[in-house]
Design a protein around this motif. Structure first.
Motif, PDB file in Angstrom:
ATOM      1  N   LEU A  86      28.479 -11.130 -25.896  1.00 54.90           N
ATOM      2  CA  LEU A  86      27.840 -10.304 -24.870  1.00 54.90           C
ATOM      3  C   LEU A  86      26.982  -9.225 -25.504  1.00 54.90           C
ATOM      4  O   LEU A  86      25.830  -9.008 -25.122  1.00 54.90           O
TER       5      LEU A  86
ATOM      6  N   THR B 157      27.736  -3.145 -21.074  1.00 52.19           N
ATOM      7  CA  THR B 157      28.113  -4.298 -21.891  1.00 52.19           C
ATOM      8  C   THR B 157      28.911  -3.881 -23.114  1.00 52.19           C
ATOM      9  O   THR B 157      29.917  -4.496 -23.454  1.00 52.19           O
TER      10      THR B 157
ATOM     11  N   MET C 297      23.479  -8.493 -15.675  1.00 54.14           N
ATOM     12  CA  MET C 297      23.818  -8.761 -17.076  1.00 54.14           C
ATOM     13  C   MET C 297      23.249 -10.106 -17.512  1.00 54.14           C
ATOM     14  O   MET C 297      22.679 -10.236 -18.591  1.00 54.14           O
TER      15      MET C 297
END
Lengths: 619, 289
Positions: free
Chosen positions: B27, B192, B168
């Motif tokens: 991520l 994140t 995201m």
């Protein structure tokens, strides 16, 4: 040049002082300097890979450890001396470097970083676990520590550490000499071109893989030698030699000193080793402080000390210079000049070739049934066209017609699925790399490039000369060892700048050029590679009318002096005004070809651009 | 046969935590364009905070677990705000060097604080082995498996079914385009990093509850996370989950059937094999990254 003479004197003086150090310094200080010297071998190699090729290798300590273990085992188990263990360590790391480079150099960016990191960790693990061979975590004791100099007369005059110190100093000087040769020669230019923009580098015939490998293996050998000397020096080798902390340390040295300069790693190595000695008093806080310095040095001075100082001085003297000023104090042996091609090579042979235009000219490029699919989409569908010698041929079509894709296929940047390409009398095989296509004389420019941003204008053009310099392996070897004659490269670059009408100081940074000037520079770089066929991808896109007119004049002028041009362009005024022959693509298929007048009235073309109704209206 | 199933179970339990760790790393890489070498330190801090709260301060294990996560995420927020945002437009090399520096700093400060000795997190679960279907396991192992599975599923829901998740994913696929449609990519990056650090910390606290916690555990963990993302395909969340499970199972098989000395080596052999035969990773697409 006066500056380089001054530099040379300074270097000789520093080397002489360094060589005399054992006569005055106590053993402890010699030890610190020897450590710094070993790090210089490591950092200079890493800098060549990171600073010049632009790849951050976190597996550099793998070679350091490999060299250490090679020498350690040969000495401890077979009782061999330095004269054998050092060359063997270099040999083993060169072979390992070739193998590892072969696997890792196909990756870029973050992937390359992680893959090299993994290899370093693997060797660390092997050293720990292969107990029978490496002695496991306890290490391999009993590596001989030969004190060569004790047999010399007058040995009592200097300390017991002196022979290692001299050995390391000698190797440092040798390594720096070779690196100086590399970065000052066209090899260094090629490396920088690869770092700045690998597509552009390949387009002018620079074999990216070869130079990346050269830097990688050279760095590996230096690290291997450093490891071997270290093993002899401490009479011991353990898996700690592979430890990631050492990798971090040499990275800090390179960054702190300035990436991509020759002096940077030297400054960084010496400073950090001294810093560590000072921090030794604060043993517990040494590591965390080190981490903090790493963070803030990178954030505050991303360019490093050497460049910080140099830029400071330059600002002081209001001088404009390129970032890789190392190139400017390059080896400057103006010895017997190589037989030098004229500044604008294609031009000389020009006039004769250009006599006949139109369909009678002989075939330079012949493309048959060119096809490529992206997933289900057939982006280029059985496209055929020809370019005759001495012509300007334009490839046009609405957005998404497959024009740039066709250029990419022809120049080898995308492998085609089907079709044949015949260029200059020879078939181009399907799996030809872009630099190999360029080698044949087909040189292209790009619609959008990162470009050669941080180097001087003149240097940028010189990178284009690469193909014309005949850099085969024997010549590369010669360039590294004894240097390469200047061969009028600077003059040729300046002539080419004049040729495209770019009236700028060759020392000016490319990033200071206007957009239009940068496009002209690209053409100059391409011309430097002596194209038989010049392939231009939207040369006037985004230009103002004045710049467009200038570019048009240049292209026409090039054609008139014998360069054949294939171009993709949206600007119809340019296309219709310049082209001898036009090929129209739509949805990946060729829908028309002919001279400008034919194309302007071709119903399929009008339909493609304006829609069905328009075609009927004009028909 | 039973032995194989047993090792498979053990491997999945470890692998689920690895997956969590690697998803966090993926991520952060995908959205922030940062190869985060300090990721392992959050893994370590998750375990160390949990140990400290549960053992030294005597807080209830579950509360300690939650608090440890909050602490690690708060630290993540702090680092993101103070240092990483500074690096927004820096080259990938600078971010690598800065996060290496952070990692060295955090690891050694922890070493000064708690010393090198591995510690045990006290949990309310009994150590008595349980068995079902002919397999043996402990209660804490099942707890770990449940928690990690829950978090991964929960994260999947967040990503697929919430506005934040959509933003995201948009930033992940096309940062500039996301910015153009009004997504505050800086804020998404901050969220994140906090989420990713939390995942690493949870993985550390979970595996730390089964095994031991010590300051250098993050250095090994980050290597494993890198192995996983190379194997799974850099920048691919599914790849990170599957890669994590593969690594856990492979390690468990090697230590069960060959020797525990080589359980750490297997990851690197998998990496070499993948690089030789499928250089873009199992789930990676050509030309990605």
């Amino acid at each position: 040049m006066r500056t380089s003479k001054f530099m040379l004197t300074a270097i000789v003086a520093i080397a002489a002082i360094a060589a005399a150090a054992p006569f005055v310094l106590p053993n402890y200080h010699l030890h610190v300097l020897t450590t710094a010297g070993l790090f210089i071998l490591l950092t200079s190699g890493l800098n060549l890979i990171h600073g010049y090729i632009g790849r951050l290798s976190l597996g550099h300590t793998a070679f350091y450890g490999l060299g250490g273990y090679t020498a350690g085992m040969l000495s401890a188990k077979l009782g061999l001396g330095l004269l054998i263990t050092l060359p063997m360590a270099a040999l083993v790391t060169v072979v390992a470097g070739l193998a590892l480079g072969h696997i890792t150099l196909r990756f870029r960016g973050a992937q390359f970083v992680l893959v090299t990191l993994a290899f370093g960790a693997i060797l660390h693990l092997f050293a720990n676990n292969l107990v029978e061979i490496t002695g496991g975590p306890m290490g391999l004791p009993g590596v001989a520590s030969p004190l060569i100099h004790q047999n010399l007369p007058g040995a009592h005059l200097f300390g017991s550490r002196a022979s290692f110190y001299w050995l390391v100093l000698g190797l440092d000087l040798l390594a720096l000499y070779f690196i100086w040769r590399i970065v000052g020669s066209p090899l260094g230019d090629a490396m920088i071109a690869v770092r700045e923009d690998e597509n552009l580098a390949q387009a002018v015939g620079i074999n990216e893989y070869r130079y990346a490998m050269l830097a990688f293996v050279f760095g590996a050998a230096l690290a291997g030698l450093a490891g071997a000397i270290y093993a002899h020096y401490v009479s011991f080798v353990s898996p700690e030699i592979f430890h990631f902390n050492i990798m971090i340390m040499i990275l800090v040295m390179v960054i702190l000193g300035s990436v991509g300069t020759m002096i940077g790693p030297v400054i960084g190595s010496v400073l950090v080793v001294l810093l560590l000695e000072v921090l030794r008093l604060q043993d517990a806080w040494r590591e965390p402080l080190f981490g903090l310095i790493l963070v803030f040095a990178t954030l505050l001075f991303p360019q490093g000390l050497a460049l910080l100082v140099r830029n400071g001085f330059q600002r002081l003297f209001h001088r404009q210079m390129g970032r890789q000023a190392d190139g400017t104090d390059a080896p400057d042996d103006s010895g017997p000049t190589a037989p030098r091609p004229s500044p604008v090579p294609a031009v000389a042979r020009a006039a004769s070739g250009r006599a006949d235009t139109g369909d009678t000219g002989d075939l330079l490029l012949s493309v048959q049934d060119l096809t490529v699919r992206f997933g289900g989409l057939v982006a280029v569908d059985h496209v055929s066209f020809e370019v005759r010698r001495g012509q300007i041929v334009s490839l046009i079509g609405p957005n998404g017609a497959g024009k740039t894709t066709t250029l990419n296929l022809v120049t080898g940047f995308i492998p085609r699925h089907a079709g044949t390409i015949r260029f200059n009398g020879a078939d181009l095989p399907r799996r030809l790399m872009p630099h190999e296509v360029a080698e044949q004389g087909m040189i292209r420019t790009f619609q959008t490039t990162r470009g050669l941003q941080s180097i001087a204008v003149g240097k940028a053009v010189e990178t284009g000369l690469h193909r014309t310099l005949g850099l085969n392996w024997p010549n590369i070897f010669k360039a590294i060892t004894v240097g390469m004659p200047e061969g009028g490269r600077t003059a040729r670059a300046e002539a080419l700048l004049k040729r495209v009408g770019l009236e700028r100081d060759p020392q000016e940074l490319t990033s200071n050029l206007s957009y239009g000037e940068q496009r002209l520079l690209e053409v100059a770089v391409a011309l430097a590679a002596n194209p038989t066929l010049l392939v231009l991808d939207e040369p006037v896109a985004g230009m103002n009318p004045e710049e467009t007119a200038r570019m048009m004049k240049l292209i026409r002028n090039l054609r008139d002096t014998g360069v054949t041009v294939l171009l993709v362009e949206h600007d119809m005024k340019l296309v219709m005004g310049l082209s001898d022959h036009i090929v129209v693509l739509d949805h990946g298929k060729r829908i028309a070809r002919g001279c400008p007048a034919e194309i302007q009235t071709h119903s399929a073309v009008i339909e493609a651009y304006l829609g069905r109704g328009a075609a009927h209206a004009t028909a | 046969m039973n032995e194989i199933l047993q090792q498979l179970l053990n491997g999945i339990i470890i692998g689920s935590s690895y997956a969590l760790l690697a998803v966090g790393l993926t991520l952060i890489f995908g959205i922030m364009r940062i190869v985060n070498f300090a990721h392992g330190e959050f893994y370590m801090l998750g375990g160390v905070f949990c140990f400290y709260l549960a053992s030294r301060l005597g807080i209830n294990y579950f509360a300690a677990l939650g608090l440890a996560l909050v602490l690690a995420m708060a630290l993540g927020a702090l680092l993101e705000r103070s240092i990483l945002r500074w690096l927004k437009d820096a080259s990938i090399d600078s971010t690598i060097i800065v996060t290496i520096g952070l990692s060295v700093f955090i690891q050694n400060i922890t070493l000064l604080w708690m010393g090198p000795v591995p510690r045990n997190i006290p949990t309310p679960f009994s150590n008595a082995p349980l068995s079902a279907f002919g397999l043996t396991f402990t209660a804490i192992q099942i707890f770990v498996l449940l928690v990690t599975a829950l978090v991964i599923v929960g994260f999947h829901v967040l990503l697929k079914h919430t506005f934040l998740g959509k933003a995201m994913r948009a930033t992940f696929t096309q940062r500039d385009a996301a910015r153009l449609v009004g997504i505050d990519t800086d804020r998404i990056g901050g969220v994140t990093f906090i989420l990713g650090s939390g995942m690493a910390a949870l993985a550390g606290a979970m595996l730390g509850s089964i095994y031991l916690v010590y300051p250098s555990m993050g250095a090994i963990a980050v290597l494993k996370a890198f192995i996983i993302v190379i194997v799974g395909g850099l920048g691919n969340i599914m790849g990170a989950i599957v890669g994590g499970l593969i690594l856990g199972v492979a390690e468990s098989f090697v230590s069960g059937f060959i020797s525990s000395d080589y359980s750490e080596a297997i990851g690197f052999f998998i990496v070499i094999a993948v690089l030789l035969f499928k250089p873009q990773g199992l789930f990676g697409r050509k030309g990605q990254v």
